[in-house]
Design an enzyme around this catalytic site. Structure first.
Site, PDB file in Angstrom:
ATOM      1  N   SER A   9      13.153  43.532  50.686  1.00 59.01           N
ATOM      2  CA  SER A   9      12.791  42.659  49.360  1.00 59.01           C
ATOM      3  C   SER A   9      11.918  42.616  49.285  1.00 59.01           C
ATOM      4  O   SER A   9      11.426  41.247  50.106  1.00 59.01           O
ATOM      5  CB  SER A   9      14.960  42.300  49.420  1.00 59.01           C
ATOM      6  OG  SER A   9      13.780  41.382  48.251  1.00 59.01           O
ATOM      7  N   HIS A  34      12.921  48.042  48.654  1.00 57.39           N
ATOM      8  CA  HIS A  34      14.085  47.016  47.677  1.00 57.39           C
ATOM      9  C   HIS A  34      12.898  46.763  47.045  1.00 57.39           C
ATOM     10  O   HIS A  34      12.744  45.195  46.641  1.00 57.39           O
ATOM     11  CB  HIS A  34      14.483  46.548  48.434  1.00 57.39           C
ATOM     12  CG  HIS A  34      15.997  45.956  47.821  1.00 57.39           C
ATOM     13  ND1 HIS A  34      17.459  46.735  47.770  1.00 57.39           N
ATOM     14  CD2 HIS A  34      16.630  44.606  46.835  1.00 57.39           C
ATOM     15  CE1 HIS A  34      17.573  46.190  46.244  1.00 57.39           C
ATOM     16  NE2 HIS A  34      17.369  44.783  46.660  1.00 57.39           N
ATOM     17  N   ASP A  36      13.661  43.663  43.731  1.00 59.67           N
ATOM     18  CA  ASP A  36      14.702  43.352  42.632  1.00 59.67           C
ATOM     19  C   ASP A  36      13.811  42.639  41.370  1.00 59.67           C
ATOM     20  O   ASP A  36      13.091  41.600  41.155  1.00 59.67           O
ATOM     21  CB  ASP A  36      15.332  41.634  43.610  1.00 59.67           C
ATOM     22  CG  ASP A  36      15.712  41.873  44.238  1.00 59.67           C
ATOM     23  OD1 ASP A  36      16.895  42.818  44.383  1.00 59.67           O
ATOM     24  OD2 ASP A  36      15.348  41.580  45.935  1.00 59.67           O
ATOM     25  N   MET A  38      14.505  40.760  37.622  1.00 65.93           N
ATOM     26  CA  MET A  38      15.628  39.414  37.596  1.00 65.93           C
ATOM     27  C   MET A  38      15.216  39.223  36.361  1.00 65.93           C
ATOM     28  O   MET A  38      13.987  39.423  35.680  1.00 65.93           O
ATOM     29  CB  MET A  38      16.062  37.998  38.197  1.00 65.93           C
ATOM     30  CG  MET A  38      15.961  39.096  39.666  1.00 65.93           C
ATOM     31  SD  MET A  38      16.332  37.391  40.684  1.00 65.93           S
ATOM     32  CE  MET A  38      16.497  37.947  42.359  1.00 65.93           C
ATOM     33  N   HIS A  67      16.896  47.324  41.882  1.00 65.26           N
ATOM     34  CA  HIS A  67      17.954  46.809  41.877  1.00 65.26           C
ATOM     35  C   HIS A  67      18.353  46.117  40.666  1.00 65.26           C
ATOM     36  O   HIS A  67      16.889  45.239  40.600  1.00 65.26           O
ATOM     37  CB  HIS A  67      18.529  45.945  43.063  1.00 65.26           C
ATOM     38  CG  HIS A  67      18.951  44.584  43.222  1.00 65.26           C
ATOM     39  ND1 HIS A  67      19.906  43.907  43.986  1.00 65.26           N
ATOM     40  CD2 HIS A  67      20.323  44.931  42.442  1.00 65.26           C
ATOM     41  CE1 HIS A  67      20.930  43.487  43.608  1.00 65.26           C
ATOM     42  NE2 HIS A  67      21.501  43.736  42.678  1.00 65.26           N
ATOM     43  N   MET A  69      18.766  43.844  38.153  1.00 65.22           N
ATOM     44  CA  MET A  69      20.132  42.317  37.811  1.00 65.22           C
ATOM     45  C   MET A  69      19.797  42.013  35.651  1.00 65.22           C
ATOM     46  O   MET A  69      18.938  41.223  35.761  1.00 65.22           O
ATOM     47  CB  MET A  69      19.740  41.189  38.592  1.00 65.22           C
ATOM     48  CG  MET A  69      20.281  41.502  39.898  1.00 65.22           C
ATOM     49  SD  MET A  69      19.627  40.843  41.163  1.00 65.22           S
ATOM     50  CE  MET A  69      18.314  41.235  42.003  1.00 65.22           C
ATOM     51  N   MET A 138      27.186  43.592  47.329  1.00 65.17           N
ATOM     52  CA  MET A 138      26.366  41.629  47.925  1.00 65.17           C
ATOM     53  C   MET A 138      27.333  41.190  48.290  1.00 65.17           C
ATOM     54  O   MET A 138      27.776  40.913  48.721  1.00 65.17           O
ATOM     55  CB  MET A 138      26.039  41.977  46.407  1.00 65.17           C
ATOM     56  CG  MET A 138      25.203  42.218  44.877  1.00 65.17           C
ATOM     57  SD  MET A 138      23.834  42.570  45.656  1.00 65.17           S
ATOM     58  CE  MET A 138      22.475  40.713  46.194  1.00 65.17           C
ATOM     59  N   ASP A 176      22.938  43.817  50.809  1.00 64.08           N
ATOM     60  CA  ASP A 176      22.072  42.652  49.965  1.00 64.08           C
ATOM     61  C   ASP A 176      23.049  41.168  50.347  1.00 64.08           C
ATOM     62  O   ASP A 176      23.420  41.122  49.391  1.00 64.08           O
ATOM     63  CB  ASP A 176      21.541  43.727  48.763  1.00 64.08           C
ATOM     64  CG  ASP A 176      20.525  42.817  47.871  1.00 64.08           C
ATOM     65  OD1 ASP A 176      19.998  41.644  48.895  1.00 64.08           O
ATOM     66  OD2 ASP A 176      19.880  43.112  47.049  1.00 64.08           O
TER      67      ASP A 176
END
Ligand code: DX5
Ligand code: ZN
Length: 221
Positions: A9, A34, A36, A38, A67, A69, A138, A176
């Site tokens: 990540s 990966h 992330d 957010m 991913h 979020m 998660m 993850d």
């Protein structure tokens, strides 16, 4: 032995040198990057968007695993597909129309998946297994790197593995949060085949040493 994939990540990478960071981690054995995303709304942190995905895309050949979020989910999906994402996952609580969001990801040419927070039931999968390419469990609450692995996740990984086997479909099972050299084997034994690791890899001086040690652990299963 299943095909195991290590997915560093970039949340824990040096953002001032991101191109070099992803090149180095792939050179040192990463199978997937990966990514992330957010939004300071669905989760209490703010990270990176499609522009950054587009910027790192030319630096690596491996799949980029986005991913999300974020809430809402749908508007940003085509932007990530255009930016070079290969896999896009989202949290079912963040979409009003989970089936539609999964289809939208696939219509944009990416693999689609759902992400399950520690307290989110797997029953969201009940009627959409035919549209799922990846399930992400998660093992921390989403929002930050460097948190401790929540052991209850192992039970959920095993339940997800049963659902995948029963479906007869090829679906990746990713875990993850808090994955380290000393717990990766437990996650694999429970049924995971794809392992996100942020602070365990990017936080360390020698990425190859960590990735090799993870593969040594996986070889014991
Ligand atoms: C947390 C993110 C994770 C995080 C993992 O919300 O989804 O991908 O970067 O970091 P570590 O491996 O440090 O727990
Ligand atoms: Zn993640």
């Amino acid at each position: 032995m299943p095909t195991y994939r290590i997915a560093p990540s970039i949340l824990s990478a040096d953002f001032a040198r991101l191109g070099e960071e992803v090149r180095n981690v792939v050179r040192d054995g990463a199978d997937i990057i990966h990514f992330d995303v957010m939004d300071n709304h669905y989760v209490p942190n703010l990270t990176i968007g499609p522009l950054v995905c587009e910027a790192i895309r030319p630096h690596v050949q491996v799949p980029i695993d986005v991913h999300l979020m974020v809430k809402p989910v749908d508007r940003i999906i085509p932007d990530f597909a255009k930016a070079g994402a290969n896999i896009i996952t989202f949290h079912p609580e963040a979409s009003d129309h989970v089936d539609r969001s999964l289809q939208l990801i696939r219509d944009n040419g990416c693999k689609a998946g759902l992400v399950f927070n520690p307290a989110t039931p797997l029953s969201y999968l009940d009627y959409v297994m035919d549209k799922i390419d990846i399930i992400l469990i998660m093992s921390v609450n989403p929002g930050f790197g460097g948190q401790s692995f929540i052991p209850e996740a192992l039970k959920k990984i095993a339940e997800a593995r049963q659902r995948i086997d029963a479906s007869g479909r090829e679906i990746m099972l990713e875990v993850d949060g808090g994955i380290k050299i000393d717990n990766i084997a437990a996650a694999a034994k429970a049924g995971a085949d794809t392992f996100v690791a942020g602070s365990a890899i990017f936080g360390k001086p020698d990425y190859k040493a960590v990735i090799d040690a993870m593969r040594t652990q996986l070889a014991t299963i």
